[in-house]
Design an enzyme around this catalytic site. Sequence first.
Site, PDB file in Angstrom:
ATOM      1  N   LEU A  18     -12.611 -32.143 -30.880  1.00  0.00           N
ATOM      2  CA  LEU A  18     -11.801 -31.033 -31.399  1.00  0.00           C
ATOM      3  C   LEU A  18     -12.616 -29.742 -31.405  1.00  0.00           C
ATOM      4  CD1 LEU A  18      -9.142 -30.067 -32.590  1.00  0.00           C
ATOM      5  CD2 LEU A  18      -9.956 -30.737 -34.846  1.00  0.00           C
ATOM      6  N   LYS A 109     -16.355 -22.980 -50.505  1.00  0.00           N
ATOM      7  CA  LYS A 109     -16.638 -24.414 -50.592  1.00  0.00           C
ATOM      8  C   LYS A 109     -15.503 -25.200 -51.251  1.00  0.00           C
ATOM      9  CE  LYS A 109     -20.471 -25.694 -52.548  1.00  0.00           C
ATOM     10  NZ  LYS A 109     -20.982 -26.890 -51.860  1.00  0.00           N
ATOM     11  N   GLY A 433     -36.885 -14.281 -43.676  1.00  0.00           N
ATOM     12  CA  GLY A 433     -37.646 -15.349 -43.015  1.00  0.00           C
ATOM     13  C   GLY A 433     -37.347 -15.520 -41.549  1.00  0.00           C
ATOM     14  N   SER A 434     -36.097 -15.845 -41.213  1.00  0.00           N
ATOM     15  CA  SER A 434     -35.831 -16.123 -39.806  1.00  0.00           C
ATOM     16  C   SER A 434     -35.531 -14.833 -39.050  1.00  0.00           C
ATOM     17  CB  SER A 434     -34.668 -17.090 -39.667  1.00  0.00           C
ATOM     18  OG  SER A 434     -33.526 -16.567 -40.280  1.00  0.00           O
ATOM     19  N   ARG A 516     -16.925 -25.906 -36.950  1.00  0.00           N
ATOM     20  CA  ARG A 516     -18.347 -26.079 -37.257  1.00  0.00           C
ATOM     21  C   ARG A 516     -18.629 -27.408 -37.938  1.00  0.00           C
ATOM     22  NH1 ARG A 516     -22.241 -22.127 -37.335  1.00  0.00           N
ATOM     23  NH2 ARG A 516     -21.481 -20.236 -36.349  1.00  0.00           N
ATOM     24  N   CYS A 517     -19.694 -28.040 -37.471  1.00  0.00           N
ATOM     25  CA  CYS A 517     -20.116 -29.298 -38.087  1.00  0.00           C
ATOM     26  C   CYS A 517     -21.578 -29.198 -38.470  1.00  0.00           C
ATOM     27  CB  CYS A 517     -19.969 -30.436 -37.093  1.00  0.00           C
ATOM     28  SG  CYS A 517     -18.292 -30.638 -36.521  1.00  0.00           S
ATOM     29  N   HIS A 695     -24.363 -10.749 -42.197  1.00  0.00           N
ATOM     30  CA  HIS A 695     -23.328 -11.631 -41.655  1.00  0.00           C
ATOM     31  C   HIS A 695     -22.448 -10.936 -40.634  1.00  0.00           C
ATOM     32  CE1 HIS A 695     -24.646 -13.182 -45.531  1.00  0.00           C
ATOM     33  NE2 HIS A 695     -24.545 -14.358 -44.942  1.00  0.00           N
ATOM     34  N   CYS A 727     -30.036 -11.874 -46.139  1.00  0.00           N
ATOM     35  CA  CYS A 727     -30.275 -13.281 -45.787  1.00  0.00           C
ATOM     36  C   CYS A 727     -31.115 -13.298 -44.506  1.00  0.00           C
ATOM     37  CB  CYS A 727     -28.944 -14.026 -45.599  1.00  0.00           C
ATOM     38  SG  CYS A 727     -29.119 -15.825 -45.623  1.00  0.00           S
TER      39      CYS A 727
END
Length: 756
Positions: A18, A109, A433-434, A516-517, A695, A727
């Site tokens: 899917l 969530k 950080g990233s 998304r998984c 984002h 972030c």
Amino acid sequence: MSKNYVIGFPRIGEQRELKKVLESFWAKESSFEELNAVASKLKRRHWEYQKDAGMDFISSNDFSLYDNMLDTAFMLGAIPKRFQALEKEELYFSMARGNKTSVAMEMTKWFNTNYHYIVPELSKEDTYKLNASKILNEYKEAKALGIKTKINLIGPITFLGLSKRVDGGESYEFLDEILKIYEALLGEISILDTAITLQIDEPIFAMDNEPKVLSLIKPTYDRLASLCPNINIVVSTYFEHSNEATKILLYTPIWGIGLDFLYGEENMKMLELINSSDKQLIAGVVDGRNIWKNNITKTIQLLEKIAAQVHKDKIIISSSCSLLHSPFSLNYEKTMSAQIKNWLSFAKEKLDEIALLSKLFFEEDLNAYEQSIVKQNAEAHYDRSTSVMIHNYDVQTRVKNTTKQHREASYEERIKLQKEVLNYKDLATTTIGSFPQTVELRDARKNFKNKIISQEEYETQMKNYIDTCVNFQEECGLEVLVHGEPERNDMVEYFGEQLDGYGFSQNGWVQSYGSRCVKPPFIYGDISRPKAMTVDWTTYAQSKTQKIMKGMLTGPVTILNWSFVRDDLARSEVSQQIALAISDEIDDLQNAGIKIIQVDEAAFKEGYPLRKNKIPAYEAWAVRDFKLAVSSAWKKTQIHTHMCYSQFNDIIKTIEAMDADVISIETARSGNKLLKIFKEVGYKQEVGPGVYDIHSPRIPSVDEIVTQIKSLLEVLPKEQLWINPDCGLKTRKYEEVKPSLLNMVEAVKIVRDELK
Ligand code: GLN
Ligand code: ZN
């Protein structure tokens, strides 16, 4: 007679079919017909798996092209104004993902899981009307295949409880209007067949609800459950007990009630009452949200305990929640150790467990094969409970004997020393950080994992990335640097891979949202750290600059919350073990010359229990273990933490108690409004409120950041503030990051000059 039941089944597909077709459809590489063809194939396969396993109650309408809350909004015609001109699939996917002119609906969530749903938007200005086609079609689709399904629906009280009013006011004001649509829907459903089961999910009942909300339950279910004599309504709840609602629901004309006996042990208190009612009990006893093989012996004991109070005829054996929250099947696990694999069970295997349990419990004859499975199940549990891979005596003794539980000096003493040693300015600039994860970077990691490139080649590539990243930060004029995290594909998996006691699946994908998984690693044994995990990369990066290089770790609570956790040890104890491993890493980093170390707790808030009375216990061990993790830091080593959200009102005292020297948070989208709580409670430690939103691909202007910094200064003094994005930058492109960070540094310069 029907005896077993599945709340819902994963829909993404065992090979994430899917996901693939959705993304190809969005990229305009597949047509909507192709997308639907895959969807039909998946639905069919999933129904057949359940049927073949011997499930009596199989769901329809648990499938979705994106999300079930979105489907429910669609069913009710709750379409936000900005999308109302669109139609069909364009409308549906625009609501989920936004389009050129309109922002997507918010996503958040689903209770305490890692699944995210689309938040419906309600307004008095809109009119609602039934669109039942998906629900009716899915039922007919299954029926045409010879499978009679129960129909899953999200209940009106949960739907409204999770929706937001965009015109101010309360969502529950819409209850009557929405119930009329549910009633119309029931009318349509009732003509589908002679007798139909309708599962109405009301997980909101598993939370603490205001009396006002509880008072809606009886009228709602009196209305819905008395409408169509040929519809049996099951109200299902999960993730916690729902005793307040159970007490009410038992006096409505519903047919059955679904309760989670694994995450809501208190549901046991309702058994007597249930027995004296005429309701069926759908007993959730197979864990729908973890990966461990069911312990048949123990589950039968639990069922017997239930049966001691509720007549067996009224019991139906079920998963604790939808299997949506488990990976699909162990069939594709080719590289996992056979021993560990034998301890696990994913969604498809859980079906067999439910079937077997119901046979055992209802004393049906087992064939030879089933008997051998029962025996193997006991053996697997014996093997697991006695395995040396799980039990590490050294770790256990260390946990027991740890005396140093926090840093030795007070914050005041530490920060004074740190300001001297580290010598950073007010409004010091840094990042989380990233840095952008490029295609080359992902390829390099993958090729190294698959042994296509050598260790040496891999290290060269990573070091090149670090070189560029450090240079870039120097050029930007940032003050506290990071190495950019090129070696990490995920902030939890990276550490999991280096800790003993952690396992990984090849195909254990769980839907997180839309297409998304995530593939959470799993903790099966006592956690220890065979060797340093980040020291080489960090010291390499430090060797490339005179500026301070910040070390980057993930904190114990986040590691725990983003993993599947063993079920044979309390989460609080597992967390302690991780904390000790992290504290060793901090010690190694500082001994190697690293002066600032960030311990990310991105998922700290995610672990919060659904029930308020359980929050103090969670907060107590979560704070304890963060402090334990950083307890090895010297006074002069500055500990940062980072959290990916901005709402701290309820938890500010807990955050303060974590006692990090600096916390960076996500305030960019809320101006200084949400920062005020830090001032109100007299928060002493330093704070880095994100000054721009990472984002979005948008590049913030210098002016805009200047304004943002000034608004922060209205709340907290310059000595207490750090300046950073909100972030990590890994999802952004260098073309976006470069100008954004340059503007951020420039903005700080301007504000500092003005302050002089
Ligand atoms: N240090 C991590 C990064 O920058 C933190 C990620 C996060 O907060 N989710 O990517
Ligand atoms: Zn973050």
